[in-house]
Design a protein around this motif. Structure first.
Motif, PDB file in Angstrom:
ATOM      1  N   VAL A 298       0.609  -1.218   0.179  1.00 44.68           N
ATOM      2  CA  VAL A 298      -0.083  -0.186  -0.014  1.00 44.68           C
ATOM      3  C   VAL A 298       0.898   1.226   0.210  1.00 44.68           C
ATOM      4  O   VAL A 298       0.681   2.200  -0.762  1.00 44.68           O
ATOM      5  CB  VAL A 298      -0.923  -0.026   1.168  1.00 44.68           C
ATOM      6  CG1 VAL A 298      -1.656   1.387   1.337  1.00 44.68           C
ATOM      7  CG2 VAL A 298      -1.941  -1.219   0.972  1.00 44.68           C
ATOM      8  N   VAL A 299       1.969   1.264   1.171  1.00 46.40           N
ATOM      9  CA  VAL A 299       2.815   2.373   0.942  1.00 46.40           C
ATOM     10  C   VAL A 299       3.341   2.680  -0.390  1.00 46.40           C
ATOM     11  O   VAL A 299       3.600   3.785  -1.046  1.00 46.40           O
ATOM     12  CB  VAL A 299       3.972   2.160   1.920  1.00 46.40           C
ATOM     13  CG1 VAL A 299       5.045   3.156   1.874  1.00 46.40           C
ATOM     14  CG2 VAL A 299       3.246   2.240   3.393  1.00 46.40           C
ATOM     15  N   GLN A 300       4.000   1.594  -0.939  1.00 47.11           N
ATOM     16  CA  GLN A 300       4.767   1.522  -2.370  1.00 47.11           C
ATOM     17  C   GLN A 300       3.772   2.187  -3.535  1.00 47.11           C
ATOM     18  O   GLN A 300       4.194   3.087  -4.232  1.00 47.11           O
ATOM     19  CB  GLN A 300       5.358   0.418  -2.755  1.00 47.11           C
ATOM     20  CG  GLN A 300       6.550  -0.026  -2.023  1.00 47.11           C
ATOM     21  CD  GLN A 300       7.220  -1.360  -2.383  1.00 47.11           C
ATOM     22  OE1 GLN A 300       6.765  -2.268  -2.563  1.00 47.11           O
ATOM     23  NE2 GLN A 300       8.435  -1.262  -2.777  1.00 47.11           N
ATOM     24  N   GLU A 301       2.735   1.600  -3.518  1.00 47.01           N
ATOM     25  CA  GLU A 301       1.573   2.183  -4.553  1.00 47.01           C
ATOM     26  C   GLU A 301       1.349   3.407  -4.325  1.00 47.01           C
ATOM     27  O   GLU A 301       1.264   4.102  -5.453  1.00 47.01           O
ATOM     28  CB  GLU A 301       0.327   1.154  -4.334  1.00 47.01           C
ATOM     29  CG  GLU A 301       0.728  -0.342  -4.854  1.00 47.01           C
ATOM     30  CD  GLU A 301      -0.556  -1.276  -4.782  1.00 47.01           C
ATOM     31  OE1 GLU A 301      -1.471  -0.647  -4.055  1.00 47.01           O
ATOM     32  OE2 GLU A 301      -0.453  -2.324  -5.357  1.00 47.01           O
ATOM     33  N   THR A 302       1.167   3.796  -3.107  1.00 45.35           N
ATOM     34  CA  THR A 302       0.697   5.366  -2.770  1.00 45.35           C
ATOM     35  C   THR A 302       1.900   6.272  -3.357  1.00 45.35           C
ATOM     36  O   THR A 302       1.663   7.410  -3.919  1.00 45.35           O
ATOM     37  CB  THR A 302       0.242   5.272  -1.572  1.00 45.35           C
ATOM     38  OG1 THR A 302      -0.644   4.690  -1.034  1.00 45.35           O
ATOM     39  CG2 THR A 302      -0.233   6.960  -1.310  1.00 45.35           C
ATOM     40  N   VAL A 303       3.212   5.953  -2.864  1.00 45.62           N
ATOM     41  CA  VAL A 303       4.211   6.698  -3.375  1.00 45.62           C
ATOM     42  C   VAL A 303       4.278   6.713  -5.047  1.00 45.62           C
ATOM     43  O   VAL A 303       4.636   7.816  -5.460  1.00 45.62           O
ATOM     44  CB  VAL A 303       5.467   6.082  -2.737  1.00 45.62           C
ATOM     45  CG1 VAL A 303       6.618   6.960  -3.432  1.00 45.62           C
ATOM     46  CG2 VAL A 303       5.503   6.296  -1.097  1.00 45.62           C
ATOM     47  N   ASP A 304       4.277   5.525  -5.502  1.00 48.21           N
ATOM     48  CA  ASP A 304       4.068   5.565  -7.163  1.00 48.21           C
ATOM     49  C   ASP A 304       3.297   6.619  -7.541  1.00 48.21           C
ATOM     50  O   ASP A 304       3.725   7.305  -8.551  1.00 48.21           O
ATOM     51  CB  ASP A 304       3.806   4.090  -7.463  1.00 48.21           C
ATOM     52  CG  ASP A 304       4.957   3.133  -7.062  1.00 48.21           C
ATOM     53  OD1 ASP A 304       6.213   3.476  -6.907  1.00 48.21           O
ATOM     54  OD2 ASP A 304       4.602   1.833  -7.126  1.00 48.21           O
ATOM     55  N   ALA A 305       1.976   6.521  -7.195  1.00 38.90           N
ATOM     56  CA  ALA A 305       0.969   7.329  -7.579  1.00 38.90           C
ATOM     57  C   ALA A 305       1.300   8.862  -7.342  1.00 38.90           C
ATOM     58  O   ALA A 305       1.087   9.922  -8.271  1.00 38.90           O
ATOM     59  CB  ALA A 305      -0.426   6.957  -7.137  1.00 38.90           C
ATOM     60  N   MET A 306       1.788   9.226  -6.126  1.00 38.70           N
ATOM     61  CA  MET A 306       2.349  10.553  -5.874  1.00 38.70           C
ATOM     62  C   MET A 306       3.237  11.314  -6.739  1.00 38.70           C
ATOM     63  O   MET A 306       3.259  12.112  -7.096  1.00 38.70           O
ATOM     64  CB  MET A 306       2.493  10.525  -4.325  1.00 38.70           C
ATOM     65  CG  MET A 306       1.223  10.515  -3.438  1.00 38.70           C
ATOM     66  SD  MET A 306       1.698  10.358  -1.584  1.00 38.70           S
ATOM     67  CE  MET A 306       2.494  12.047  -1.371  1.00 38.70           C
TER      68      MET A 306
END
Length: 508
Positions: free
Chosen positions: A496-504
């Motif tokens: 979840v953290v990685q995917e959120t960072v990717d999107a940001m």
């Protein structure tokens, strides 16, 4: 007219024959509550970990007045499901990684049921001998598991008590230290007493000092450094004390922390206690979170030097599978507490107390009334045993180590401080963000990015973590300790953290 109205009220749906403790109804409703909670735990992953409601939501859902006629428990439980659960942040969720854990267990819950069911008020021995004696026994058991010096145990003329929270433990010990010192220097010198801690120490100490009458300007929050993992420097402590002594002030109390709130930093007990001893200060060791881990031999070294302290406390309701509230506190000199906190009105006098052969725990705490907390700690210790309790704690540390490895292997992230226990403090590194102007501005932008990252992650409801800011660095605290958390939950959280960072990053 008033009597007639009362008679009519009794005749219109209200019975004066209701038994609030009817055994049959207690059994029926009790089974319903257990089933309700069992279903809740079975389905807990389906709920957003962080409550998604807005302030004031509940007032819009519930009536503005209490019911005049009682309602069935079935209707009440339906409202719990529909209106209360949406407003709960689910501390027992396996995806809860915020603050510090409030770990529960079947044994802790059942012990709480027994405590509540007996509903004794164990302020002194005679009010319920079992409540007092069981408490004295279990605190010695736990003290032995921690390998505390014999001087902290009843077996060694010290003793332990179950407070509600660390805030109470600190207030009681500050008060005892204050009175012990004022006996030496005179009560008129209370304005000269000084309390010391690091700038990472829990705010409970400043609050306790204020309540105990310590001048707020005599509270010393000594600055710590990232290079020392935010532990309190003995040299800095000595400098602060010597400066105060030269100014005519009186060093009173040092609070050393094992597992600070922001970073789980560890203060070095041996040299700190040596410095405090030179000035006759009271030393309290606050191990609210991390103390539980010290029942494991591989973590016991973190409290090496505790023999130089006057008191020690940990919260069994944090990381020891005992439901809130249960703060375990030990003191070398119980008489110091008793002298400061005892009251002996005539209506509490009894032969047992007068004999001096019993413990009256009312004299070890702030309040008179007290709950039968020992029951739940006793059930936890007996149900799981030392071996299982150690393995529970080790499993959380192992998962935290795994999460730390995942952070390290992604070069966009950095671990901000060393991991000692089961919490990882990390952030997206400034070097991973598309700006490289100067260190100060880069750090400010990194702080804002990580703040937005955490807000976005928590807003999605799949996991919940919290933050800290130390030395100007905003970081995410990922604390593992929920009783039902498994590797798969930790791996999902990292995804979840990685995917959120990717999107940001894609929007920058």
């Amino acid at each position: 007219m008033g009597s007639l109205a009362s008679f009519n009220e009794l005749g219109n749906g209200f019975s004066n024959n209701v038994n609030p403790l009817d055994p049959d109804e207690f059994r029926r409703q009790g089974h319903m509550i257990i089933d309700f909670l069992a279903d809740y735990y079975q389905n807990i992953e389906k709920y957003p970990v962080l409550s998604q409601v807005e302030p004031g939501y509940l007032a819009k859902r519930l009536p503005t007045t209490a019911p005049y006629v009682g309602e069935p428990v079935e209707a009440i439980l339906q409202d719990v499901q529909q209106h209360i659960i949406p407003g709960i942040t689910h501390w027992q969720s396996p995806n809860y990684f915020a603050y510090f854990p409030s770990s529960g267990s079947v044994a802790g819950f059942l012990g709480e049921m027994l405590s509540t069911g007996f509903n004794v008020v164990g302020f002194n021995w005679i009010s319920s001998p079992a409540a007092t004696e069981l408490e004295s026994i279990v605190v010695d058991w736990l003290g032995q598991m921690l390998d505390l010096p014999r001087a902290f145990l009843f077996a060694g003329n010290g003793g332990g008590v179950l407070q509600g929270t660390t805030c109470e433990a600190i207030l009681c010990t500050v008060t005892a230290a204050r009175d012990r010192m004022l006996l030496k220097v005179g009560r008129e010198n209370i304005g000269k007493l000084v309390v010391y801690a690091s700038d990472q120490t829990h705010s409970a100490l400043a609050k306790a000092a204020k309540i105990a009458g310590i001048d707020p300007t005599n509270f010393r929050a000594i600055k710590t450094k990232r290079s020392a993992a935010f532990g309190l420097s003995p040299e800095s402590l000595r400098h602060a004390i010597s400066t105060d002594v030269k100014a005519g002030l009186i060093p009173l109390y040092l609070c050393a922390t094992i597992g600070t709130t922001s970073t789980t930093g560890v203060d070095p007990l041996i040299p700190l206690c040596d410095v405090a001893k030179e000035y006759g200060m009271w030393v309290h060791v606050d191990a609210a979170y991390a103390g539980s881990a010290c029942i494991c031999p591989e973590f016991r070294h973190f409290i090496d030097g505790v023999e130089g302290a006057d008191s020690f406390s940990l919260n069994a309701h944090k990381w020891f599978f005992t439901t809130l509230d249960c703060c375990c506190m030990w003191v070398k000199d119980p008489s110091s507490l008793i002298k400061s906190l005892s009251t002996n009105p005539e209506y509490l006098r009894n032969k047992a107390t007068d004999s001096k052969q019993v413990v009256d725990y009312k004299d070890w705490q702030i309040t008179l009334s007290r709950r039968f907390r020992a029951m739940k700690l006793w059930l936890v210790l007996r149900s799981y045993g030392v071996a299982n309790l150690r393995n529970f704690l080790r499993s959380h540390v192992k998962m935290a180590k795994r999460f730390e490895e995942l952070v390290i292997t992604d070069d966009r992230f950095e671990v901000v401080v060393p991991r000692y226990f089961a919490m990882v403090c990390f952030r997206v590194s400034p070097s991973a963000l598309p700006f490289r102007n100067d260190d100060d501005n880069d750090n400010m932008r990194a702080n804002e990015f990580n703040r937005k990252l955490l807000e976005t992650v928590n807003g999605a409801g799949r996991i919940y973590a919290t933050h800290a800011q130390v030395d100007g660095i905003y970081m995410i605290r990922f604390a593992i300790g929920a009783s039902v958390t498994e590797d798969k939950h930790v791996l999902m959280a990292w995804k979840v953290v990685q995917e959120t960072v990717d999107a940001m990053l894609n929007t920058l």
